[in-house]
Enzyme design. Structure first.
Site, mmCIF file in Angstrom:
data_model
loop_
_atom_site.group_PDB
_atom_site.id
_atom_site.type_symbol
_atom_site.label_atom_id
_atom_site.label_comp_id
_atom_site.label_asym_id
_atom_site.label_seq_id
_atom_site.Cartn_x
_atom_site.Cartn_y
_atom_site.Cartn_z
ATOM 1 N N ALA A 78 0.816 -1.214 0.000
ATOM 2 C CA ALA A 78 0.000 0.000 0.000
ATOM 3 C C ALA A 78 0.852 1.268 0.000
ATOM 4 O O ALA A 78 0.419 2.310 -0.497
ATOM 5 C CB ALA A 78 -0.937 0.000 1.193
ATOM 6 N N GLN A 110 -6.863 -0.559 6.093
ATOM 7 C CA GLN A 110 -7.435 -1.120 7.330
ATOM 8 C C GLN A 110 -8.935 -1.395 7.200
ATOM 9 O O GLN A 110 -9.580 -1.767 8.189
ATOM 10 C CB GLN A 110 -7.153 -0.183 8.530
ATOM 11 C CG GLN A 110 -5.683 0.063 8.793
ATOM 12 C CD GLN A 110 -4.924 -1.158 9.321
ATOM 13 O OE1 GLN A 110 -5.512 -2.192 9.649
ATOM 14 N NE2 GLN A 110 -3.602 -1.045 9.399
ATOM 15 N N SER A 124 -3.449 -3.545 0.693
ATOM 16 C CA SER A 124 -2.210 -4.214 1.102
ATOM 17 C C SER A 124 -2.496 -5.686 1.391
ATOM 18 O O SER A 124 -3.547 -6.016 1.957
ATOM 19 C CB SER A 124 -1.664 -3.534 2.353
ATOM 20 O OG SER A 124 -0.526 -4.219 2.812
ATOM 21 N N GLY A 125 -1.544 -6.560 1.034
ATOM 22 C CA GLY A 125 -1.750 -7.994 1.242
ATOM 23 C C GLY A 125 -1.566 -8.444 2.680
ATOM 24 O O GLY A 125 -2.310 -9.283 3.182
ATOM 25 N N THR A 179 9.174 -6.740 -12.790
ATOM 26 C CA THR A 179 8.587 -8.083 -12.859
ATOM 27 C C THR A 179 7.662 -8.301 -11.659
ATOM 28 O O THR A 179 8.060 -8.065 -10.511
ATOM 29 C CB THR A 179 9.710 -9.146 -12.870
ATOM 30 O OG1 THR A 179 10.572 -8.833 -13.962
ATOM 31 C CG2 THR A 179 9.148 -10.541 -13.028
ATOM 32 N N CYS A 195 4.293 1.992 12.801
ATOM 33 C CA CYS A 195 5.088 2.881 11.955
ATOM 34 C C CYS A 195 5.642 4.077 12.719
ATOM 35 O O CYS A 195 6.590 4.711 12.271
ATOM 36 C CB CYS A 195 4.253 3.393 10.796
ATOM 37 S SG CYS A 195 3.372 2.080 9.988
HETATM 38 N N1 PMP Z 1 -1.916 2.717 5.026
HETATM 39 C C1 PMP Z 1 -2.326 2.291 6.222
HETATM 40 C C2 PMP Z 1 -3.584 2.874 6.811
HETATM 41 C C3 PMP Z 1 -1.605 1.321 6.920
HETATM 42 O O1 PMP Z 1 -2.025 0.911 8.115
HETATM 43 C C4 PMP Z 1 -0.424 0.806 6.334
HETATM 44 C C5 PMP Z 1 0.425 -0.219 7.056
HETATM 45 N N2 PMP Z 1 0.832 0.145 8.337
HETATM 46 C C6 PMP Z 1 -0.042 1.269 5.059
HETATM 47 C C7 PMP Z 1 -0.814 2.223 4.446
HETATM 48 C C8 PMP Z 1 1.196 0.758 4.375
HETATM 49 O O2 PMP Z 1 0.972 -0.541 3.878
HETATM 50 P P1 PMP Z 1 2.188 -1.465 3.393
HETATM 51 O O3 PMP Z 1 2.810 -2.040 4.607
HETATM 52 O O4 PMP Z 1 1.518 -2.511 2.521
HETATM 53 O O5 PMP Z 1 3.103 -0.609 2.595
#
Ligand code: PMP
Length: 377
Positions: free
Chosen positions: A69, A179, A199-200, A237, A323
């Protein structure tokens, strides 16, 4: 082990692990290769693309794979800056976005864009009217997350974007749905978003894979250049094993969204009820919030101290969000948390396999922490 950090990442489900391993072992060709092996890899990509599209109730050609993401958010924002943003220099976003939105936006602000940050009101909520009224003829992009990753607050994205698109059809609406995807019952059309980031690894899939939904008719320009994969939008890729795992996770859980949601409501209600009986513990509530995330303030204990105390007891939570790594959260500040709460708030984030006994154990250990760590003045 009690794992309450599912908003940081989820344990990959068996289906995802199986799909990743099988693809690594038996379908490792390059999907761009013209021979049969390449075709087989391409088929794996497209099958995952269809599954993810179905989960958003859209067409597979609207789904572009990325590394996660963070990349999807960067692509959405910088692409819009390069298209509509050449002439329209205003961006509307919120003060509670994930850094993968707030940092690209800040970069654009430092490079000549005007950015309006919508902040939560006194009750910690974003008014859709504030988003709508901030948009004008000079706006290229509105970017709002669906569910806040630190508090679980659900933003009024669908409502705001509906009005924005009615008043300014050309403005690009982007939603970071990380989320919310597979947790709330959403579709691309109900959000009224032109671009949606997924996001996976937040939905029991592997890390390092995500997607950007691009509504038909919306032009996305690449931000990295190369072999022209993903219809030229995202060169490089494709990570076929990860993508296959992402698809397998979506498939495994797409029929149980409501059932899991209900279970999470019961779990988070239980946490709220039980937390009321513990002095000094507050579950921070919003009128609209995802039951998957709970923001819990424990008076007089620093969040990091509590996090490590709990860890010793086998309970995994997060301070703010993973984060923000220990620094005071600007997001919680924007939500109006006072200084004491900023220092003393942990995030619990649930998955379908958490249960009430684990909540009981968490609160028992919080009480133990209060007894052991809080100094009597
Ligand atoms: N957006 C939100 C709201 C998230 O919680 C996160 C992951 N902490 C991300 C973006 C980033 O996602 P990714 O780890 O897949 O880069």
């Amino acid at each position: 082990m009690i794992y309450f950090d599912n908003a940081a990442t989820t344990k990959p489900c068996d289906e995802a692990v199986k799909a990743v391993c099988e693809t690594l072992q038996t379908n490792w060709s390059n999907p761009s290769s013209l021979h049969g092996l390449g075709l087989k890899a391409e088929q794996a990509l497209n099958s995952a693309r269809e599954i993810i599209a179905r989960a958003l109730d859209t067409d597979s050609e609207c789904i572009y794979f990325t590394s996660g993401a963070t990349e999807s958010n960067n692509l959405a924002i910088f692409s819009t800056a390069k298209t509509l943003g050449r002439h329209k220099k205003k961006i509307v976003t919120t003060a509670i976005e994930h850094p993968s939105v707030s940092q690209p936006v800040k970069h654009l602000e430092e490079n000549g864009f005007e950015v309006v940050y919508i902040t939560p009101n006194k009750s910690g909520e974003i008014n859709s009217a504030d988003i709508i009224s901030a948009v004008d003829d000079n706006t290229c992009l509105v970017s709002c997350q669906l569910v806040n990753n630190e508090t679980g607050y659900i933003l009024p994205v669908a409502k705001a974007y509906k009005a924005v698109k009615r008043l300014y059809p050309k403005v690009i609406t982007h939603c970071d749905c990380v989320q919310g995807f597979m947790k709330l019952n959403i579709s691309a059309s109900c959000l009224n978003a032109d671009l949606i980031s997924l996001s996976g690894h937040k939905i029991y899939g592997p890390k390092g894979v995500g997607a950007l939904y691009v509504k038909k008719g919306i032009r996305v320009l690449p931000v990295n250049f190369g072999g022209g994969q993903e219809k030229g939008i995202r060169s490089g890729t494709e990570a076929v094993p990860n993508i296959a795992g992402f698809g397998a996770a979506v498939e495994a859980f797409s029929t149980s969204i409501d059932e899991r949601y209900q279970k999470m409501v019961e779990l988070s209600n239980y946490l709220c009820q039980q937390a009321e009986t513990v002095e000094g513990v507050t579950v921070n509530k919003f009128s609209e919030s995802s039951p998957y995330i709970a923001s819990v303030t424990v008076d007089k204990i620093k969040s990091e101290t509590l996090l490590h105390y709990l860890e010793q007891k086998g309970i995994y939570v997060s301070s703010g969000s993973a984060c923000s790594k220990g620094k005071k959260s600007d997001v919680l500040k924007a939500f109006g948390y006072d200084d004491k709460a900023l220092d003393s708030t942990v995030r619990l984030s649930f998955s379908y396999d958490n249960n009430k006994f684990e909540i009981d154990e968490f609160l028992k250990q919080v009480k133990n922490a209060q007894a052991e760590l809080v100094k009597i003045n």
